[in-house]
Design a protein around this motif. Structure first.
Motif: not given
Length: 508
Positions: A135-148
């Motif tokens: 909600p409220y524009g969301g929170f994109s931190w922690g998507r699996a691919a961001m570890s690569q």
């Protein structure tokens, strides 16, 4: 898997998955963490799957974003972790339903080895897409691919984007998990699909980048008292930035870049700050890309300002997505009734920006982003599609101390450089500030929590990567695959059960 073992595996999986991200940055752990979480889901009832997913989500986010507590304290981080964990649990429930329903539609070996894992991976990515926007524009931190950001898979970002790389990661894990769980290790044919998918990720070449020139940029990390609770006197913050900028002024520069949180007052309202901006621009004989909290048309914005020497402000970029409960309080009256002291800490509400993300600096289109904009796919893609040949990303990380947050943000900036095919100058008040080449490598970096300046001739480019051109469509297609397959399976199986019950009832 017995439920107690599933809870233990889910908790371990969340913690292991976090270990793949900076600052540990042990990227192979992402595959192990995903595997542990997925292994807990087949054969569960929906309620149990939700509970297991909740444990995994709490474990992951409690480790991954613990830096939130440094700024806002234990209550807000508990609320954010719980919200993200609930969305994570909903995604895990959907994955359990995929494991239950889809084998009935695709009973053959290829359905089990490829079809079901593909839907599982698509549902995982659909859950990431939802949590990134709501909600409220969301929170994109922690998507699996961001570890690569430093893994052998990194070149795939230019081809597939963050969602596409995440999909293939989960797909490979889900396929291997199926082989292991069915004890089909000795059947070579079952390994064709996961080996092919893994090979695709690793073997994709770097997208060719057409360099159109260079831009000489001086980026300044003032290390001033920029944190919310720092003790300071009026003017201290701007003066720290000026002091760190002064050594640059004898250099030939095309632009001087200051980070978010670099000034005490707005040059649009304060004559002394305006004089400081113009003095820096005049001395450098180059535009100053400065920052301020601006009041325009009765609204408050988080703003980057293009200040030309002798001319003053000629362009603005207002942050597109202010951070909810950090830069504004949505539904303030409701939340204030629950936690007035916490809500009152956010004294002003920033307005979401509507300006375009491009500054024209001596004929060179430059993409501008502020802090958490770096995780917003649409803002970054729009910069490139509107012509940006280099990206300036400014942030104020002072509130997060020496936590993982700065390292995580820098890693995301490295991924964006590869995905978008552009140099990225990632400048912060306190670090980590760096110049990132279009291949994701760091060419220059400043010490953490120390004043300094970077001078770099950054490559300019105008190539359009597949991730820029089709990244949004890839994410939409994956969400449609995951959720569409689940809905189709539910309808078909419900109809089949209804027909079977009707036939049984009418049988003589």
């Amino acid at each position: 898997m017995p439920l107690p073992a599933a809870f233990a595996a889910a908790a371990a999986g969340g913690a292991v998955l976090d270990g793949a991200f900076p600052d540990k940055n042990w990227w192979p752990l992402a595959f192990l963490g995903i595997g542990l979480i997925l292994a807990t889901l087949p054969g569960r009832r929906a309620g149990a799957a939700f509970a297991v997913g909740l444990v995994a989500g709490v474990s992951f986010y409690a480790f991954h974003i613990q830096w939130v507590a440094l700024f806002l304290g234990p209550v807000p981080i508990a609320a954010l972790v719980l919200l993200q964990a609930l969305l994570f649990a909903a995604g895990c429930t959907a994955i359990t339903l995929a494991y239950r329903w889809l084998p009935q539609l695709w009973p053959g070996p290829w359905g089990a080895c490829l079809g079901v894992p593909a839907v599982v991976a698509a549902v995982w990515c659909a859950r990431e897409a939802v949590s990134s926007t709501w909600p409220y524009g969301g929170f994109s931190w922690g998507r699996a691919a961001m570890s690569q950001s430093t893994s052998p898979l990194r070149e795939a970002f230019a081809w597939l984007g963050i969602s596409g790389v995440g999909f293939v990661m989960v797909l490979v894990v889900a396929m291997i998990l199926h082989i292991v769980s069915t004890q089909a290790l000795q059947r070579p044919g079952r390994w064709i699909a996961p080996v092919a998918a893994a090979t695709l990720l690793v073997a994709l070449p770097a997208w060719p980048i057409t360099q159109t020139g260079t831009m000489r940029v001086g980026a300044v990390q003032g290390n001033g008292p920029a944190a919310y609770f720092d003790d300071s006197n009026p003017g201290d913050l701007t003066q720290a930035q000026v002091d760190a900028t002064t050594p640059l002024l004898d250099e030939r520069l095309d632009a001087v870049l200051w980070p978010e949180g670099a000034t005490d007052r707005s040059p649009l309202d304060d004559n002394d700050t305006a004089a400081t901006f113009d003095a820096i621009a005049q001395a450098a004989a180059a535009p100053l890309i400065g920052w301020a909290i601006t009041e325009r048309d009765g609204r408050t914005y988080n703003t980057e300002i293009q200040w030309e020497p002798g001319r003053g402000p000629v362009d603005f970029y207002d942050k597109k997505h202010p951070v909810p409960f950090g830069e504004y309080v949505p539904d303030r009256a409701f939340w204030r009734s629950l936690a007035p002291d916490l809500v009152d800490m956010v004294a002003r509400d920033y307005t979401p920006g509507t300006t375009d993300p491009i500054f024209d600096i001596s004929g060179i289109p430059v993409g501008i982003s502020i802090c958490f904009d770096i995780v917003d796919d649409d803002v970054l893609r729009r910069s490139v599609t509107e012509g940006a040949q280099v990206l300036f990303s400014s942030s104020n990380n002072a509130d997060f101390g020496r936590s993982d947050q700065s390292a995580q943000q820098l890693a995301i900036a490295q991924i964006r450089a590869i995905e978008l095919g552009r140099s990225v100058i990632n400048i912060s008040t306190v670090g980590r500030s760096a110049v990132i080449a279009p291949d994701g490598s760091i060419s220059k970096e400043l010490p953490w929590h120390a004043p300094g300046a970077l001078i770099a001739d950054v490559p300019l480019a105008n190539s359009i990567t597949p991730a820029v051109r089709w990244g949004g469509e890839i994410e939409s297609a994956l969400a449609a695959l995951g959720l569409g397959s689940l809905i189709t399976a539910f309808v078909v199986l419900r109809r089949a059960r209804t027909t079977s019950w009707s036939c049984h009832r009418n049988a003589p």
